[in-house]
Design a protein around this motif. Structure first.
Motif, PDB file in Angstrom:
ATOM      1  N   ALA A  41      24.683  30.757  61.251  1.00 38.02           N
ATOM      2  CA  ALA A  41      24.824  31.908  60.357  1.00 38.02           C
ATOM      3  C   ALA A  41      24.442  31.566  58.915  1.00 38.02           C
ATOM      4  O   ALA A  41      24.580  30.424  58.467  1.00 38.02           O
ATOM      5  CB  ALA A  41      26.254  32.436  60.400  1.00 38.02           C
ATOM      6  N   SER A  42      23.982  32.574  58.215  1.00 33.33           N
ATOM      7  CA  SER A  42      23.632  32.424  56.808  1.00 33.33           C
ATOM      8  C   SER A  42      24.841  32.773  55.943  1.00 33.33           C
ATOM      9  O   SER A  42      25.840  33.316  56.414  1.00 33.33           O
ATOM     10  CB  SER A  42      22.467  33.344  56.455  1.00 33.33           C
ATOM     11  N   THR A  43      24.721  32.490  54.663  1.00 33.38           N
ATOM     12  CA  THR A  43      25.813  32.791  53.732  1.00 33.38           C
ATOM     13  C   THR A  43      26.002  34.289  53.538  1.00 33.38           C
ATOM     14  O   THR A  43      27.014  34.713  52.980  1.00 33.38           O
ATOM     15  CB  THR A  43      25.550  32.144  52.366  1.00 33.38           C
ATOM     16  N   SER A  44      25.066  35.104  54.034  1.00 32.97           N
ATOM     17  CA  SER A  44      25.200  36.557  53.881  1.00 32.97           C
ATOM     18  C   SER A  44      26.402  37.109  54.645  1.00 32.97           C
ATOM     19  O   SER A  44      26.838  38.229  54.373  1.00 32.97           O
ATOM     20  CB  SER A  44      23.921  37.275  54.324  1.00 32.97           C
ATOM     21  N   ILE A  45      26.974  36.327  55.580  1.00 35.99           N
ATOM     22  CA  ILE A  45      28.166  36.831  56.269  1.00 35.99           C
ATOM     23  C   ILE A  45      29.344  36.967  55.315  1.00 35.99           C
ATOM     24  O   ILE A  45      30.322  37.642  55.623  1.00 35.99           O
ATOM     25  CB  ILE A  45      28.576  35.962  57.475  1.00 35.99           C
ATOM     26  N   PHE A  46      29.237  36.347  54.146  1.00 31.61           N
ATOM     27  CA  PHE A  46      30.321  36.420  53.162  1.00 31.61           C
ATOM     28  C   PHE A  46      30.086  37.487  52.095  1.00 31.61           C
ATOM     29  O   PHE A  46      30.834  37.543  51.121  1.00 31.61           O
ATOM     30  CB  PHE A  46      30.497  35.063  52.471  1.00 31.61           C
ATOM     31  N   GLU A  47      29.070  38.313  52.259  1.00 25.83           N
ATOM     32  CA  GLU A  47      28.694  39.224  51.182  1.00 25.83           C
ATOM     33  C   GLU A  47      29.788  40.239  50.835  1.00 25.83           C
ATOM     34  O   GLU A  47      29.823  40.760  49.722  1.00 25.83           O
ATOM     35  CB  GLU A  47      27.392  39.955  51.528  1.00 25.83           C
ATOM     36  N   ARG A  48      30.690  40.515  51.785  1.00 24.56           N
ATOM     37  CA  ARG A  48      31.764  41.474  51.517  1.00 24.56           C
ATOM     38  C   ARG A  48      33.064  40.811  51.074  1.00 24.56           C
ATOM     39  O   ARG A  48      34.046  41.501  50.803  1.00 24.56           O
ATOM     40  CB  ARG A  48      32.024  42.318  52.765  1.00 24.56           C
ATOM     41  N   ILE A  49      33.079  39.505  51.030  1.00 28.11           N
ATOM     42  CA  ILE A  49      34.282  38.798  50.602  1.00 28.11           C
ATOM     43  C   ILE A  49      34.319  38.746  49.074  1.00 28.11           C
ATOM     44  O   ILE A  49      33.442  38.184  48.427  1.00 28.11           O
ATOM     45  CB  ILE A  49      34.313  37.361  51.183  1.00 28.11           C
ATOM     46  N   LYS A  50      35.338  39.377  48.531  1.00 25.35           N
ATOM     47  CA  LYS A  50      35.498  39.448  47.079  1.00 25.35           C
ATOM     48  C   LYS A  50      36.898  38.959  46.703  1.00 25.35           C
ATOM     49  O   LYS A  50      37.890  39.485  47.194  1.00 25.35           O
ATOM     50  CB  LYS A  50      35.319  40.893  46.579  1.00 25.35           C
ATOM     51  N   LEU A  51      36.953  37.949  45.865  1.00 24.55           N
ATOM     52  CA  LEU A  51      38.219  37.445  45.348  1.00 24.55           C
ATOM     53  C   LEU A  51      38.294  37.755  43.856  1.00 24.55           C
ATOM     54  O   LEU A  51      37.258  37.818  43.191  1.00 24.55           O
ATOM     55  CB  LEU A  51      38.327  35.937  45.586  1.00 24.55           C
ATOM     56  N   PRO A  52      39.496  37.943  43.335  1.00 30.95           N
ATOM     57  CA  PRO A  52      39.629  38.262  41.905  1.00 30.95           C
ATOM     58  C   PRO A  52      38.911  37.247  41.021  1.00 30.95           C
ATOM     59  O   PRO A  52      39.213  36.045  41.071  1.00 30.95           O
ATOM     60  CB  PRO A  52      41.151  38.224  41.688  1.00 30.95           C
ATOM     61  N   GLU A  53      37.962  37.722  40.230  1.00 34.27           N
ATOM     62  CA  GLU A  53      37.119  36.819  39.449  1.00 34.27           C
ATOM     63  C   GLU A  53      37.887  36.085  38.357  1.00 34.27           C
ATOM     64  O   GLU A  53      37.447  35.036  37.886  1.00 34.27           O
ATOM     65  CB  GLU A  53      35.953  37.598  38.843  1.00 34.27           C
ATOM     66  N   ALA A  54      39.030  36.639  37.971  1.00 36.67           N
ATOM     67  CA  ALA A  54      39.831  35.973  36.939  1.00 36.67           C
ATOM     68  C   ALA A  54      40.452  34.680  37.462  1.00 36.67           C
ATOM     69  O   ALA A  54      40.746  33.766  36.677  1.00 36.67           O
ATOM     70  CB  ALA A  54      40.919  36.918  36.435  1.00 36.67           C
ATOM     71  N   ASP A  55      40.634  34.598  38.782  1.00 35.84           N
ATOM     72  CA  ASP A  55      41.351  33.463  39.361  1.00 35.84           C
ATOM     73  C   ASP A  55      40.487  32.537  40.214  1.00 35.84           C
ATOM     74  O   ASP A  55      40.820  31.363  40.383  1.00 35.84           O
ATOM     75  CB  ASP A  55      42.510  33.965  40.234  1.00 35.84           C
ATOM     76  N   PHE A  56      39.390  33.074  40.766  1.00 31.97           N
ATOM     77  CA  PHE A  56      38.622  32.307  41.743  1.00 31.97           C
ATOM     78  C   PHE A  56      37.127  32.319  41.430  1.00 31.97           C
ATOM     79  O   PHE A  56      36.595  33.292  40.913  1.00 31.97           O
ATOM     80  CB  PHE A  56      38.821  32.888  43.155  1.00 31.97           C
ATOM     81  N   GLU A  57      36.469  31.232  41.780  1.00 31.73           N
ATOM     82  CA  GLU A  57      35.011  31.130  41.681  1.00 31.73           C
ATOM     83  C   GLU A  57      34.506  30.766  43.073  1.00 31.73           C
ATOM     84  O   GLU A  57      34.899  29.741  43.639  1.00 31.73           O
ATOM     85  CB  GLU A  57      34.621  30.045  40.682  1.00 31.73           C
ATOM     86  N   ILE A  58      33.637  31.600  43.652  1.00 32.27           N
ATOM     87  CA  ILE A  58      33.146  31.373  45.008  1.00 32.27           C
ATOM     88  C   ILE A  58      31.831  30.600  44.986  1.00 32.27           C
ATOM     89  O   ILE A  58      30.922  30.898  44.201  1.00 32.27           O
ATOM     90  CB  ILE A  58      32.963  32.719  45.746  1.00 32.27           C
ATOM     91  N   TYR A  59      31.733  29.608  45.870  1.00 33.80           N
ATOM     92  CA  TYR A  59      30.510  28.827  46.057  1.00 33.80           C
ATOM     93  C   TYR A  59      30.162  28.860  47.539  1.00 33.80           C
ATOM     94  O   TYR A  59      31.036  28.712  48.392  1.00 33.80           O
ATOM     95  CB  TYR A  59      30.708  27.381  45.586  1.00 33.80           C
TER      96      TYR A  59
END
Length: 220
Positions: A14-32
């Motif tokens: 799978a590609s990273t596009s499977i995570f496109e709907r995963i949203k975490l609060p930007e004030a607390d988390f940074e997604i890589y």
């Protein structure tokens, strides 16, 4: 307070596009986003995990892996100090494998799978996502980007031959009760998502977005 780095590893092929709907609060988390790489000749899962772990650039990250990616992040945690290891639609040891996986290991039937069949998108989707998927080839094309025969052969073998039998008690396991790849009846000690299938990273993203922040931040 600095943001918590959260590294996401997709499932088999799978590609990273499977995570496109995963949203975490930007004030607390940074997604890589981590991506699959073609394995080296005779590379073990442990060596591969060490190679991918070298891409982690933050201390005490949160590692989240889906399916085979969940297996991989558990092995990566041998090489880095992780704040949390969270697996989704995955297994904590080979004791949670369904009988067909154990049979495939005993009989070495996995060696008989023609990898050329998995190059067909629909076959690969069924293998990676389970039988309950909708037949939408354009989605398969989008989400299943790793279609290298050497990678597929290596991945199938690494899953079937995964030798972990002792569960890491610190791993947090999120699992759907309708998962047809890793059926819930074989899974112990997990957070159950009602109606969650093997691809709940795609269709239960609202539950994940609502609950992942608290799961990451909880102290126990």
């Amino acid at each position: 307070m600095s943001k918590i780095p959260v590294y996401l590893m997709p499932g088999l092929a799978a590609s990273t596009s499977i995570f496109e709907r995963i949203k975490l609060p930007e004030a607390d988390f940074e997604i890589y986003l981590l991506e699959w790489e073609i394995p080296l000749d005779n590379e073990t899962l442990l060596d591969y995990a060490k190679r991918i772990a070298a891409k982690i650039k933050h201390p005490d990250p949160v590692l989240i892996g889906v399916s085979f990616g969940g297996i991989l992040v558990q092995e990566m945690a041998r090489f880095i100090q992780a704040k949390k290891v969270i697996i989704i639609s995955s297994v904590k040891s080979n004791l949670e494998f369904p009988r067909r996986f154990k049979l495939a290991k005993t009989t070495k039937a996995y060696k008989l799978i023609p990898m050329s069949l998995l190059m067909n998108l629909e076959n690969l989707a069924k293998f990676s996502f389970g039988e309950t998927i909708n037949k939408r080839l354009e989605l398969y094309e989008k989400f299943l980007s790793v279609r290298d025969i050497r990678y597929l052969q290596w991945s199938v073998e690494q899953v079937i031959l995964w030798d972990r039998t002792v569960v890491d008690k610190n791993v947090i396991h999120i699992h759907g009760d309708a998962d047809d790849v890793f059926p819930i009846k074989y899974i112990k000690d997990c957070i159950v998502v009602k109606g969650g299938t093997h691809i709940m990273i795609l269709n239960k993203y609202k539950w994940l977005n609502e609950n992942l922040p608290e799961i990451i931040l909880r102290t126990k």
